[in-house]
Design an enzyme around this catalytic site. Sequence first.
Site, PDB file in Angstrom:
ATOM      1  N   ARG A 209      -9.726 -11.170  -3.970  1.00  0.00           N
ATOM      2  CA  ARG A 209      -9.978  -9.564  -4.256  1.00  0.00           C
ATOM      3  C   ARG A 209     -10.075  -9.506  -5.599  1.00  0.00           C
ATOM      4  O   ARG A 209     -10.598  -7.995  -5.806  1.00  0.00           O
ATOM      5  CB  ARG A 209      -8.519  -8.944  -3.934  1.00  0.00           C
ATOM      6  CG  ARG A 209      -8.077  -9.194  -2.379  1.00  0.00           C
ATOM      7  CD  ARG A 209      -6.733  -8.205  -2.152  1.00  0.00           C
ATOM      8  NE  ARG A 209      -6.030  -8.770  -1.200  1.00  0.00           N
ATOM      9  CZ  ARG A 209      -6.564  -8.576   0.247  1.00  0.00           C
ATOM     10  NH1 ARG A 209      -7.226  -7.737   0.472  1.00  0.00           N
ATOM     11  NH2 ARG A 209      -5.731  -8.962   1.308  1.00  0.00           N
TER      12      ARG A 209
ATOM     13  N   ASN B  25     -12.761   4.325  -1.282  1.00  0.00           N
ATOM     14  CA  ASN B  25     -12.025   3.131  -1.060  1.00  0.00           C
ATOM     15  C   ASN B  25     -12.796   1.999  -0.185  1.00  0.00           C
ATOM     16  O   ASN B  25     -12.549   2.426   0.902  1.00  0.00           O
ATOM     17  CB  ASN B  25     -10.527   3.468  -1.062  1.00  0.00           C
ATOM     18  CG  ASN B  25      -9.858   2.093  -0.761  1.00  0.00           C
ATOM     19  OD1 ASN B  25      -9.936   0.953  -0.774  1.00  0.00           O
ATOM     20  ND2 ASN B  25      -8.372   2.272  -0.658  1.00  0.00           N
TER      21      ASN B  25
ATOM     22  N   ASP C 213     -25.432  -1.937  -2.486  1.00  0.00           N
ATOM     23  CA  ASP C 213     -26.976  -1.400  -2.576  1.00  0.00           C
ATOM     24  C   ASP C 213     -27.016   0.091  -2.359  1.00  0.00           C
ATOM     25  O   ASP C 213     -27.764   0.982  -2.991  1.00  0.00           O
ATOM     26  CB  ASP C 213     -28.100  -2.182  -1.474  1.00  0.00           C
ATOM     27  CG  ASP C 213     -28.311  -3.713  -2.006  1.00  0.00           C
ATOM     28  OD1 ASP C 213     -27.606  -3.896  -3.169  1.00  0.00           O
ATOM     29  OD2 ASP C 213     -28.623  -4.228  -1.225  1.00  0.00           O
TER      30      ASP C 213
ATOM     31  N   HIS D 260      -8.762   1.784  -5.456  1.00  0.00           N
ATOM     32  CA  HIS D 260      -8.004   0.877  -4.656  1.00  0.00           C
ATOM     33  C   HIS D 260      -6.511   1.136  -5.185  1.00  0.00           C
ATOM     34  O   HIS D 260      -6.248   1.431  -6.085  1.00  0.00           O
ATOM     35  CB  HIS D 260      -8.108  -0.538  -5.192  1.00  0.00           C
ATOM     36  CG  HIS D 260      -9.603  -1.011  -5.015  1.00  0.00           C
ATOM     37  ND1 HIS D 260     -10.283  -1.397  -3.740  1.00  0.00           N
ATOM     38  CD2 HIS D 260     -10.562  -1.427  -5.818  1.00  0.00           C
ATOM     39  CE1 HIS D 260     -11.331  -1.669  -3.813  1.00  0.00           C
ATOM     40  NE2 HIS D 260     -11.690  -1.568  -5.052  1.00  0.00           N
TER      41      HIS D 260
ATOM     42  N   TYR E 225       0.829  -1.205  -0.003  1.00  0.00           N
ATOM     43  CA  TYR E 225       0.178   0.045   0.075  1.00  0.00           C
ATOM     44  C   TYR E 225       0.919   1.242   0.027  1.00  0.00           C
ATOM     45  O   TYR E 225       0.282   2.263  -0.155  1.00  0.00           O
ATOM     46  CB  TYR E 225      -0.842   0.096   1.057  1.00  0.00           C
ATOM     47  CG  TYR E 225      -2.143  -1.182   1.171  1.00  0.00           C
ATOM     48  CD1 TYR E 225      -2.881  -1.283   0.039  1.00  0.00           C
ATOM     49  CD2 TYR E 225      -1.998  -2.118   2.190  1.00  0.00           C
ATOM     50  CE1 TYR E 225      -3.812  -2.420   0.039  1.00  0.00           C
ATOM     51  CE2 TYR E 225      -3.024  -3.365   2.181  1.00  0.00           C
ATOM     52  CZ  TYR E 225      -3.642  -3.397   1.049  1.00  0.00           C
ATOM     53  OH  TYR E 225      -4.448  -4.496   1.112  1.00  0.00           O
TER      54      TYR E 225
ATOM     55  N   HIS F 120     -15.242  -6.620  -1.159  1.00  0.00           N
ATOM     56  CA  HIS F 120     -15.272  -8.235  -1.587  1.00  0.00           C
ATOM     57  C   HIS F 120     -16.359  -8.733  -0.708  1.00  0.00           C
ATOM     58  O   HIS F 120     -16.362  -9.946  -0.962  1.00  0.00           O
ATOM     59  CB  HIS F 120     -13.907  -8.693  -1.403  1.00  0.00           C
ATOM     60  CG  HIS F 120     -12.773  -7.996  -1.651  1.00  0.00           C
ATOM     61  ND1 HIS F 120     -12.572  -7.537  -2.829  1.00  0.00           N
ATOM     62  CD2 HIS F 120     -11.685  -7.368  -1.116  1.00  0.00           C
ATOM     63  CE1 HIS F 120     -11.392  -6.768  -2.965  1.00  0.00           C
ATOM     64  NE2 HIS F 120     -10.948  -6.669  -1.708  1.00  0.00           N
TER      65      HIS F 120
ATOM     66  N   SER G 139      -3.966  -0.757  -4.279  1.00  0.00           N
ATOM     67  CA  SER G 139      -3.220  -1.800  -5.134  1.00  0.00           C
ATOM     68  C   SER G 139      -4.055  -2.268  -6.164  1.00  0.00           C
ATOM     69  O   SER G 139      -5.293  -1.901  -6.431  1.00  0.00           O
ATOM     70  CB  SER G 139      -3.081  -3.012  -3.890  1.00  0.00           C
ATOM     71  OG  SER G 139      -4.225  -3.570  -3.754  1.00  0.00           O
TER      72      SER G 139
HETATM   73  C1  DQA Z   1      -7.737  -2.096  -0.662  1.00  0.00           C
HETATM   74  C2  DQA Z   1      -7.738  -3.516  -1.398  1.00  0.00           C
HETATM   75  C3  DQA Z   1      -8.508  -4.267  -0.653  1.00  0.00           C
HETATM   76  O1  DQA Z   1      -8.423  -5.599  -1.123  1.00  0.00           O
HETATM   77  C4  DQA Z   1      -7.982  -4.466   0.716  1.00  0.00           C
HETATM   78  O2  DQA Z   1      -8.962  -5.155   1.667  1.00  0.00           O
HETATM   79  C5  DQA Z   1      -7.901  -3.064   1.209  1.00  0.00           C
HETATM   80  C6  DQA Z   1      -7.321  -1.836   0.424  1.00  0.00           C
HETATM   81  C7  DQA Z   1      -6.700  -1.021  -1.785  1.00  0.00           C
HETATM   82  O3  DQA Z   1      -6.654  -0.029  -1.557  1.00  0.00           O
HETATM   83  O4  DQA Z   1      -5.745  -1.853  -2.579  1.00  0.00           O
HETATM   84  O5  DQA Z   1      -8.030  -2.713   2.303  1.00  0.00           O
HETATM   85  O6  DQA Z   1      -8.927  -1.777  -1.227  1.00  0.00           O
END
Ligand code: DQA
Length: 147
Positions: free
Chosen positions: A113, A76, A89, A102, A26, A82, A104
């Site tokens: 993911r 985010n 909704d 996201h 991250y 997930h 990542s």
């Molecule tokens: C995330 C990706 C998600 O899978 C993960 O649970 C996160 C961060 C990202 O910003 O890459 O907490 O949303």
Amino acid sequence: MSTGAPIHVLNGPNLNLLGTREPEIYGHETLADVEALCRQVAGDLGHEVVFRQTNAEGELIGWVQEARQAIGIVINPAGYTHTSVALRDAIAACDCPVIEVHLSNVHAREPFRAHSYVSPVASGVVAGFGVEGYAVAIRRIAGLSGG
Ligand code: DQA
């Protein structure tokens, strides 16, 4: 200049730990750095930012409901991406554009993911751009609003 309608930037669970949480995934920037970036990019485009983070699913949903008639939402959803039909909704009920961000590239990680409840109801998705993804999403919302 930052006088226009606010863009809501909403962050889900564990993003308060940015900078120290798995930095190899991250990055080293903190959530305060992300907030400063969002305020700068939005401010240059004439928009205020409402910037929030929560670890609680219901609180995140409440904030989406609050912002549903705003100029736009950058979200985010972190882990709730997930898992949360309820968040999906709430986003589906929004009248404004909602961009899913996201840090990542969720498609290059664990298979769970790769599935997002949010993406089918989002106006757009940015993944794998690091904190720059927030800037991209804000510019898109400002552009959609004509500003
Ligand atoms: C995330 C990706 C998600 O899978 C993960 O649970 C996160 C961060 C990202 O910003 O890459 O907490 O949303």
